[in-house]
Design an enzyme around this catalytic site. Structure first.
Site, PDB file in Angstrom:
ATOM      1  N   GLU A  48       0.832  -1.209   0.000  1.00  0.00           N
ATOM      2  CA  GLU A  48       0.000   0.000   0.000  1.00  0.00           C
ATOM      3  C   GLU A  48       0.868   1.261   0.000  1.00  0.00           C
ATOM      4  O   GLU A  48       0.452   2.308  -0.485  1.00  0.00           O
ATOM      5  CB  GLU A  48      -0.914  -0.023   1.235  1.00  0.00           C
TER       6      GLU A  48
ATOM      7  N   LYS B 261     -13.119   2.140  -2.330  1.00  0.00           N
ATOM      8  CA  LYS B 261     -14.139   2.399  -1.303  1.00  0.00           C
ATOM      9  C   LYS B 261     -15.268   3.229  -1.911  1.00  0.00           C
ATOM     10  O   LYS B 261     -16.443   2.959  -1.702  1.00  0.00           O
ATOM     11  CB  LYS B 261     -13.532   3.199  -0.141  1.00  0.00           C
TER      12      LYS B 261
ATOM     13  N   HIS C 102       8.396 -26.356   0.957  1.00  0.00           N
ATOM     14  CA  HIS C 102       7.653 -27.428   0.277  1.00  0.00           C
ATOM     15  C   HIS C 102       6.509 -26.847  -0.544  1.00  0.00           C
ATOM     16  O   HIS C 102       5.511 -27.512  -0.791  1.00  0.00           O
ATOM     17  CB  HIS C 102       7.122 -28.422   1.312  1.00  0.00           C
TER      18      HIS C 102
END
Ligand code: PA5
Length: 412
Positions: free
Chosen positions: A266, A400, A287
């Site tokens: 961000e 938003k 793994h």
């Protein structure tokens, strides 16, 4: 104390006029009144007001933390890294998945809960939604507005936002996120300090640890290595190495990676620049993602974090006569972790991968405080070198806005 060294074929570039300007801008930022995160470790007022609220509410058995992004990732990281040493049960409502919400609420006896609503802006949709649900749930168990002071605690901007207005109406305890501290830099404010206190974590030791490393991050005569690290990251960025793997060899630091992802992404991802963070943890991801890190595109910097001494340990002795068991038998679990860490480091070097080897002596409040402040400062310095503003998030804001527009057009 936290320390680090670079292992790479790419040498660290020396300073030039451009980087010197960026480094000066970084130091100016740390000292400026507009940006407050760097001074939080000395802020005695914030910790005192948090302690007061803790003392008044510490009888609660459940701690419901409502918040998202910078208002949730920091506290979650603290609790997972340092453990919940009190008997308090924590629930994080940090998403708006209805099924997860139901499962989380089923775990809680609301009458014995404190609800910590954390939002710098005091208007974030996900947080407002969770708060509305809590009000309905409280009503079901007979708790109404007159009693909210016994249940809700807010944490928000000192002046602005809906929570601040509501605080006056409901007369609920409210802690401050200083107006010059943004969400993802707020873990050393009451955002992180109150949950830490409820968990039995030594919040003061966390701040003291951060204070210890400040000199190495801010005094130009003492932070040559730190500047060189940031210049090296910027140089690699410009050469197309634009992914950053954060890989602590510790399960308890898994959420530290998640917190770092938000901070790095961000803060730096804007104006078509940025470094894509990749969370990982060892040995588990050996793994999984390690094949890609080792032999995929060499477009990554890997921060490999070693915890030098674990608090607990286990013998690996075994009566079994198989080669696999016999090889491990003389060792302890921590030694296997060390072997896997060293083995992976060596193999990464052999494959000419770009690695930063970071070490903390143990995972405790003090060292966690150091690695948090180190990460925040590195983010800001790299931001200055990339010439992006590490404190805004215009992309998030746009999302938003469109979500609210969608709700309005849905017409209810
Ligand atoms: O770092 C940030 O500023 C953001 O991630 C915010 O923390 C997030 O959007 C939540 O915002 P608020 O704390 O205003 O509810």
């Amino acid at each position: 104390m936290l320390n680090w060294n670079i292992r790479s074929t790419q040498s660290t570039p020396s300073s030039n006029a451009e980087t010197a300007t960026a480094e000066k801008a970084y130091i100016d930022t740390l000292m400026s009144e507009e940006i407050g995160f760097f001074r939080l470790p000395e802020n005695t007022e914030l910790i005192a007001e948090t302690k007061k609220v803790f003392e008044e509410m510490k009888h609660k058995k459940y701690f419901i933390h409502i918040g998202i992004g910078g208002s949730a990732l920091g506290p979650d990281m603290l609790l997972k890294a340092l453990g919940i040493k009190s008997g308090v049960k924590f629930v994080f409502l940090n998403n708006i998945d209805p099924d997860d919400m139901k499962r989380s609420l089923d775990k809680v006896n609301l009458k014995e809960a404190m609800i910590y609503v954390v939002s710098k802006s005091g208007t974030t949709a996900e947080t407002v939604a969770a708060m509305s649900i809590m009000m309905s749930e409280l009503k079901k168990v007979g708790v109404t507005e007159n009693d909210y002071r016994d249940y809700f605690v807010f944490c928000t901007d000192p002046e602005k936002g809906d929570l601040r207005k509501l605080q006056k109406e409901w007369n609920v305890r409210t802690l401050n996120i200083p107006s010059n501290v943004g969400g993802r830099y707020s873990v050393f404010t009451p955002v992180g300090l109150l949950p830490a206190m409820f968990a039995g974590i030594d919040a003061q030791a966390l701040l003291d640890g951060a204070r210890e490393i400040k000199k190495h991050l801010s005094d130009p005569s003492a932070c040559g290595e730190f500047f060189a690290l940031a210049r090296w990251i910027k140089e690699l960025h410009d050469k197309g190495v634009r992914q950053t793997v954060l890989m602590p060899y510790s399960s308890l630091l898994k959420e530290f990676s998640a917190w770092f992802v938000q901070l790095w992404a961000e803060s730096l991802g804007k104006e078509s620049k940025g470094l894509t963070p990749i969370p990982a943890y060892g040995a588990t991801d050996q793994h999984s993602q390690m094949q890609l890190f080792m032999e995929g595109p060499a477009d990554k910097v890997l921060f490999m974090i070693e915890v030098e001494k674990f608090e607990s340990d286990f013998e690996l002795q075994s009566p079994l006569n198989f080669e696999s068991f016999k090889t491990l038998a003389p060792f302890k679990l921590s030694q296997l972790m060390k072997a896997e860490f060293e083995g992976t480091l060596a193999a990464l070097s052999e494959n000419n991968r770009h690695v930063v080897h970071m070490r903390i002596p143990t995972l405790n409040e003090s060292h966690l405080g150091q690695i948090i402040l180190f990460s925040e400062c590195l983010t800001v310095l790299v931001g200055r070198l990339l010439k992006v503003d590490p404190f805004n998030q215009p992309g998030v804001e746009a999302g938003k806005k469109y979500a609210y527009a969608w709700l309005k057009s849905a017409g209810k």
